[in-house]
Motif scaffolding. Sequence first.
Motif, short mmCIF file in Angstrom:
data_model
loop_
_atom_site.label_atom_id
_atom_site.label_comp_id
_atom_site.label_asym_id
_atom_site.label_seq_id
_atom_site.Cartn_x
_atom_site.Cartn_y
_atom_site.Cartn_z
N ALA A 140 13.13 7.86 27.18
CA ALA A 140 11.77 8.37 27.33
C ALA A 140 10.73 7.35 26.87
O ALA A 140 9.58 7.37 27.34
CB ALA A 140 11.61 9.68 26.56
N LEU A 141 11.11 6.46 25.96
CA LEU A 141 10.17 5.43 25.50
C LEU A 141 9.73 4.53 26.66
O LEU A 141 8.62 4.00 26.64
CB LEU A 141 10.82 4.58 24.40
CG LEU A 141 11.04 5.25 23.05
CD1 LEU A 141 11.88 4.35 22.15
CD2 LEU A 141 9.70 5.55 22.38
N LEU A 142 10.60 4.37 27.64
CA LEU A 142 10.29 3.48 28.76
C LEU A 142 9.19 4.03 29.65
O LEU A 142 8.59 3.30 30.43
CB LEU A 142 11.55 3.23 29.59
CG LEU A 142 12.74 2.63 28.84
CD1 LEU A 142 13.94 2.51 29.77
CD2 LEU A 142 12.39 1.28 28.22
N ASP A 143 8.91 5.33 29.53
CA ASP A 143 7.87 5.94 30.35
C ASP A 143 6.49 5.81 29.73
O ASP A 143 5.49 6.21 30.36
CB ASP A 143 8.19 7.43 30.56
CG ASP A 143 9.49 7.65 31.31
OD1 ASP A 143 9.83 6.80 32.15
OD2 ASP A 143 10.17 8.67 31.03
N ASP A 144 6.42 5.28 28.52
CA ASP A 144 5.13 5.17 27.82
C ASP A 144 4.54 3.78 28.09
O ASP A 144 5.10 2.77 27.67
CB ASP A 144 5.34 5.37 26.32
CG ASP A 144 4.03 5.56 25.58
OD1 ASP A 144 3.03 4.91 25.95
OD2 ASP A 144 4.00 6.34 24.61
N PRO A 145 3.40 3.71 28.77
CA PRO A 145 2.82 2.40 29.10
C PRO A 145 2.34 1.62 27.87
O PRO A 145 2.08 0.42 27.97
CB PRO A 145 1.65 2.75 30.02
CG PRO A 145 1.30 4.16 29.67
CD PRO A 145 2.59 4.83 29.31
N ALA A 146 2.23 2.30 26.73
CA ALA A 146 1.78 1.62 25.51
C ALA A 146 2.92 0.92 24.78
O ALA A 146 2.68 0.22 23.80
CB ALA A 146 1.11 2.62 24.57
N VAL A 147 4.16 1.09 25.24
CA VAL A 147 5.33 0.57 24.54
C VAL A 147 5.97 -0.55 25.34
O VAL A 147 6.22 -0.41 26.55
CB VAL A 147 6.36 1.69 24.28
CG1 VAL A 147 7.64 1.12 23.66
CG2 VAL A 147 5.77 2.76 23.37
N THR A 148 6.26 -1.65 24.68
CA THR A 148 7.02 -2.76 25.26
C THR A 148 8.16 -3.09 24.33
O THR A 148 7.95 -3.37 23.14
CB THR A 148 6.14 -4.02 25.43
OG1 THR A 148 5.03 -3.72 26.28
CG2 THR A 148 6.95 -5.16 26.04
N VAL A 149 9.38 -3.04 24.85
CA VAL A 149 10.56 -3.40 24.06
C VAL A 149 10.92 -4.84 24.43
O VAL A 149 11.31 -5.13 25.56
CB VAL A 149 11.73 -2.45 24.34
CG1 VAL A 149 12.94 -2.84 23.47
CG2 VAL A 149 11.33 -1.00 24.04
N VAL A 150 10.74 -5.72 23.45
CA VAL A 150 10.88 -7.16 23.68
C VAL A 150 12.29 -7.61 23.33
O VAL A 150 12.80 -7.31 22.24
CB VAL A 150 9.87 -7.94 22.81
CG1 VAL A 150 10.08 -9.45 22.96
CG2 VAL A 150 8.45 -7.55 23.18
N THR A 151 12.92 -8.35 24.24
CA THR A 151 14.24 -8.92 24.02
C THR A 151 14.14 -10.44 24.04
O THR A 151 13.49 -11.01 24.92
CB THR A 151 15.22 -8.47 25.12
OG1 THR A 151 15.37 -7.05 25.06
CG2 THR A 151 16.58 -9.13 24.95
N VAL A 152 14.78 -11.09 23.08
CA VAL A 152 14.91 -12.54 23.10
C VAL A 152 16.30 -12.85 23.67
O VAL A 152 17.31 -12.59 23.02
CB VAL A 152 14.77 -13.14 21.69
CG1 VAL A 152 14.91 -14.66 21.74
CG2 VAL A 152 13.43 -12.75 21.07
#
Length: 231
Positions: A140-152
């Motif tokens: 559900a976090l992926l549906d929030d435009p304010a959230v970016t999950v950053v991967t290195v």
Amino acid sequence: MINDELLTAAVRNNAEWCQTMCRAHGLAGAFGPRAWTSPRRTPLYYPDGVSLATDADAADVLAGVDRTAGASVKDSYARLDLAPEGFRPLFDATWIGRPAGPPAAPAAPWTRADTPEALSAWAHAWSGGDADEAALFRPALLDDPAVTVVTVPGPAGRILGGAVLSTGAGATGVSNLFAADGTDPAVVWAAALAAAGPALPVVGYESGDDLAPALAAGFGELGPLRVWLAA
């Protein structure tokens, strides 16, 4: 923003991130004039109450909170005494912030975990393979435009580190930043700042050995916070 404004933004931004995480778990917190609170127990590692103002008192952060064992409160200005209410200090930390603008260090490569599969891989890397902790990060976090999950990204699909960015209160918040074994935290901070972009100030908090890499990445110390835990 001057430091006082950055601190206010950091506190509010972090409370909004707590609200976002609760929403992903089907919970509804509430913002009052001096505190954010959740009447139901929040997800793992997330507070049940957060002070939002320097004049907040114990009643502000505890009203409507489930105060049974395991409840926690984020004392955003480290000014509350919750010991008489049956709480003990769990840990202290330092709010950090940097003004809007490009970071001083060169950007590091990053990708966005924007599918349930990518988020699951990120969460397992963040948790060190602990399935219960990894389950904290729901699709559900992926549906929030304010959230970016950053991967290195690393070789052979390895995840070298990552962070969560959340916009709100006129700032970008950084949380859950981690560096896998053997990865320089400076690389992860460089990736997080590259993903955040220069338009907004960047805020968050760190403690212990994690504070120094943040300061080296260009953040300044804004003020103390304390997390309290109910016995």
